[in-house]
Enzyme design. Structure first.
Site, PDB file in Angstrom:
ATOM      1  N   HIS A 129      -0.857 -10.070  11.845  1.00 26.73           N
ATOM      2  CA  HIS A 129       0.429 -10.599  12.337  1.00 26.73           C
ATOM      3  C   HIS A 129       0.301 -11.232  13.717  1.00 26.73           C
ATOM      4  O   HIS A 129       1.297 -11.400  14.414  1.00 26.73           O
ATOM      5  CB  HIS A 129       1.488  -9.485  12.339  1.00 26.73           C
ATOM      6  CG  HIS A 129       1.802  -8.996  10.955  1.00 26.73           C
ATOM      7  ND1 HIS A 129       2.403  -7.786  10.686  1.00 26.73           N
ATOM      8  CD2 HIS A 129       1.600  -9.569   9.742  1.00 26.73           C
ATOM      9  CE1 HIS A 129       2.539  -7.634   9.371  1.00 26.73           C
ATOM     10  NE2 HIS A 129       2.054  -8.705   8.781  1.00 26.73           N
ATOM     11  N   ASN A 245      -0.704  10.021   9.069  1.00 29.52           N
ATOM     12  CA  ASN A 245       0.679   9.590   9.273  1.00 29.52           C
ATOM     13  C   ASN A 245       1.553  10.848   9.166  1.00 29.52           C
ATOM     14  O   ASN A 245       1.434  11.594   8.191  1.00 29.52           O
ATOM     15  CB  ASN A 245       1.052   8.576   8.176  1.00 29.52           C
ATOM     16  CG  ASN A 245       2.385   7.862   8.438  1.00 29.52           C
ATOM     17  OD1 ASN A 245       3.320   8.459   8.978  1.00 29.52           O
ATOM     18  ND2 ASN A 245       2.472   6.613   8.033  1.00 29.52           N
TER      19      ASN A 245
HETATM   20  P1  NAD Z   1       6.580   0.600  10.068  1.00 25.14           P
HETATM   21  O1  NAD Z   1       7.519   0.581  11.228  1.00 25.14           O
HETATM   22  O2  NAD Z   1       7.001   0.133   8.748  1.00 25.14           O
HETATM   23  O3  NAD Z   1       5.973   2.051   9.833  1.00 25.14           O
HETATM   24  C1  NAD Z   1       5.407   2.750  10.839  1.00 25.14           C
HETATM   25  C2  NAD Z   1       4.691   3.931  10.223  1.00 25.14           C
HETATM   26  O4  NAD Z   1       4.083   4.644  11.267  1.00 25.14           O
HETATM   27  C3  NAD Z   1       5.589   4.886   9.453  1.00 25.14           C
HETATM   28  O5  NAD Z   1       5.004   5.165   8.208  1.00 25.14           O
HETATM   29  C4  NAD Z   1       5.628   6.120  10.342  1.00 25.14           C
HETATM   30  O6  NAD Z   1       5.730   7.321   9.608  1.00 25.14           O
HETATM   31  C5  NAD Z   1       4.291   6.025  11.028  1.00 25.14           C
HETATM   32  N1  NAD Z   1       4.193   6.686  12.316  1.00 25.14           N
HETATM   33  C6  NAD Z   1       5.138   6.859  13.257  1.00 25.14           C
HETATM   34  N2  NAD Z   1       4.627   7.490  14.328  1.00 25.14           N
HETATM   35  C7  NAD Z   1       3.319   7.705  14.058  1.00 25.14           C
HETATM   36  C8  NAD Z   1       2.252   8.278  14.780  1.00 25.14           C
HETATM   37  N3  NAD Z   1       2.419   8.765  16.000  1.00 25.14           N
HETATM   38  N4  NAD Z   1       1.034   8.328  14.178  1.00 25.14           N
HETATM   39  C9  NAD Z   1       0.833   7.841  12.943  1.00 25.14           C
HETATM   40  N5  NAD Z   1       1.812   7.276  12.225  1.00 25.14           N
HETATM   41  C10 NAD Z   1       3.039   7.194  12.776  1.00 25.14           C
HETATM   42  O7  NAD Z   1       5.344  -0.163  10.640  1.00 25.14           O
HETATM   43  P2  NAD Z   1       4.385  -1.058   9.905  1.00 25.14           P
HETATM   44  O8  NAD Z   1       4.055  -0.468   8.569  1.00 25.14           O
HETATM   45  O9  NAD Z   1       3.295  -1.303  10.828  1.00 25.14           O
HETATM   46  O10 NAD Z   1       5.224  -2.391   9.643  1.00 25.14           O
HETATM   47  C11 NAD Z   1       6.140  -2.991  10.553  1.00 25.14           C
HETATM   48  C12 NAD Z   1       5.689  -4.353  11.071  1.00 25.14           C
HETATM   49  O11 NAD Z   1       6.177  -4.530  12.385  1.00 25.14           O
HETATM   50  C13 NAD Z   1       4.217  -4.415  11.205  1.00 25.14           C
HETATM   51  O12 NAD Z   1       3.764  -5.244  10.246  1.00 25.14           O
HETATM   52  C14 NAD Z   1       3.920  -4.954  12.593  1.00 25.14           C
HETATM   53  O13 NAD Z   1       3.553  -6.306  12.521  1.00 25.14           O
HETATM   54  C15 NAD Z   1       5.191  -4.957  13.320  1.00 25.14           C
HETATM   55  N6  NAD Z   1       5.201  -4.051  14.519  1.00 25.14           N
HETATM   56  C16 NAD Z   1       4.172  -4.073  15.416  1.00 25.14           C
HETATM   57  C17 NAD Z   1       4.194  -3.206  16.509  1.00 25.14           C
HETATM   58  C18 NAD Z   1       3.040  -3.227  17.482  1.00 25.14           C
HETATM   59  O14 NAD Z   1       2.372  -4.225  17.633  1.00 25.14           O
HETATM   60  N7  NAD Z   1       2.752  -2.079  18.129  1.00 25.14           N
HETATM   61  C19 NAD Z   1       5.252  -2.333  16.702  1.00 25.14           C
HETATM   62  C20 NAD Z   1       6.307  -2.362  15.785  1.00 25.14           C
HETATM   63  C21 NAD Z   1       6.255  -3.230  14.679  1.00 25.14           C
END
Ligand code: NAD
Length: 275
Positions: A129, A245
């Site tokens: 992304h 997770n």
């Molecule tokens: P999501 O928000 O759909 O899911 C996040 C997942 O992380 C959940 O399954 C949750 O249970 C898990 N989670 C939460 N805290 C955790 C921890 N401490 N350790 C391990 N797991 C944990 O996120 P996604 O599946 O990555 O999809 C959302 C989209 O948004 C992504 O494709 C991404 O591009 C974008 N995004 C990026 C960022 C970033 O760059 N840090 C942050 C938010 C969203």
């Protein structure tokens, strides 16, 4: 994060999977950066609640927000910049960098745009992304790194109370100025809603998924397509799947080992046992 206990059996099983792998790959999502202070989109503090993606997650919506909701847009942009600029890698990012140096990890496929895998020292990072610390010229396609000091200045401008449209434009230009090569307009090199993923990177990621014998699925709900094909492709090609997770995901039932812990908590223990 909460009172989580790292069970020795999980650590033992995890080490076992690593030892029998010759080609491991990690697939990471927003959850691996949660303990670095970057909230996931869908979690309790999910930003989708306050800033619906239909308005703020795509270019036409952002252009409309610029015209009609500029203070909200300025607040969103300053919050996102502050969060990203203040974040630093946690033990999960560090462990992946170490597993790449010492084996058997060959690549990190990430959906995150926060640059934390690189900052931690991971060398082969496939960013599905994009990366919020990189700009892309809309005219010639040239990619360039964001100057973090300039991003801080832009953030400070955005925080001015009662920001004018001109002030907002100046702040955004501070972050994403003109292309050094052709003078064209630049934009953050991230994939917004409705945009396609970088084809080459997605192809490389699919190749890695079919080639690996072990896929570490860390901090992702595996629900955002097309990125979510990665764990499914790895499984189809016979790879073992280890998930870390705290919540069940759409791939949990197919994991060979499921560790129901925050990734930072688990990998902190993993790293501790190595020293
Ligand atoms: P999501 O928000 O759909 O899911 C996040 C997942 O992380 C959940 O399954 C949750 O249970 C898990 N989670 C939460 N805290 C955790 C921890 N401490 N350790 C391990 N797991 C944990 O996120 P996604 O599946 O990555 O999809 C959302 C989209 O948004 C992504 O494709 C991404 O591009 C974008 N995004 C990026 C960022 C970033 O760059 N840090 C942050 C938010 C969203």
């Amino acid at each position: 994060m909460g009172p989580f206990t790292v069970n020795e059996e999980w650590l033992e099983a995890f080490r076992g999977f690593l030892e029998s792998s010759t080609y491991a790959v990690a697939f990471t999502g927003a959850g691996v950066s949660a303990e670095s202070g970057i909230p996931t989109f869908r979690g309790d503090e999910g930003i989708w609640r306050e800033y619906p993606p239909a308005v703020y997650g795509n270019l036409p919506g952002l252009a409309l927000a610029f015209l009609f909701r500029r203070r909200r847009l300025a607040r969103l942009a300053s919050e996102v910049l502050t969060t990203l600029l203040e974040a630093s890698p946690n033990p999960c990012h560090h462990a992946l960098a170490r597993l790449e140096r010492e084996g058997p990890l060959r690549a990190v496929i990430t959906q995150n745009v926060d640059d934390l895998h690189r900052v931690a020292g991971s060398m082969r990072v496939l960013e599905l992304h994009g990366n919020a610390f990189r700009l892309r010229c809309s005219r010639c396609g040239l990619r360039m790194d964001v100057d973090r000091d300039k991003a801080l200045e832009a953030r400070d401008r955005l925080l001015q109370p009662g920001i004018s449209r001109r002030g907002l434009l100046a702040a955004l230009m501070e972050y994403a100025g003109a292309c050094g090569a052709c003078g064209g307009r630049t934009r953050p090199d991230v994939v917004l809603f409705g945009e396609s993923l970088p084809v080459d990177t997605m192809n490389q990621a699919m190749e890695e998924a079919s080639r690996c014998d072990l896929l570490l699925v860390l901090g992702t709900s595996s629900m955002v397509y097309p990125a979510a094909v990665i764990p499914r492709m790895a499984l189809e090609s016979g790879a073992k799947l280890v998930e870390v997770n705290p919540n069940a995901s759409s791939i949990s039932s197919r994991a060979h080992l499921r560790i129901p812990l925050p990734a930072g908590v688990f990998f902190a223990s993993y790293l501790e046992r190595l020293t």
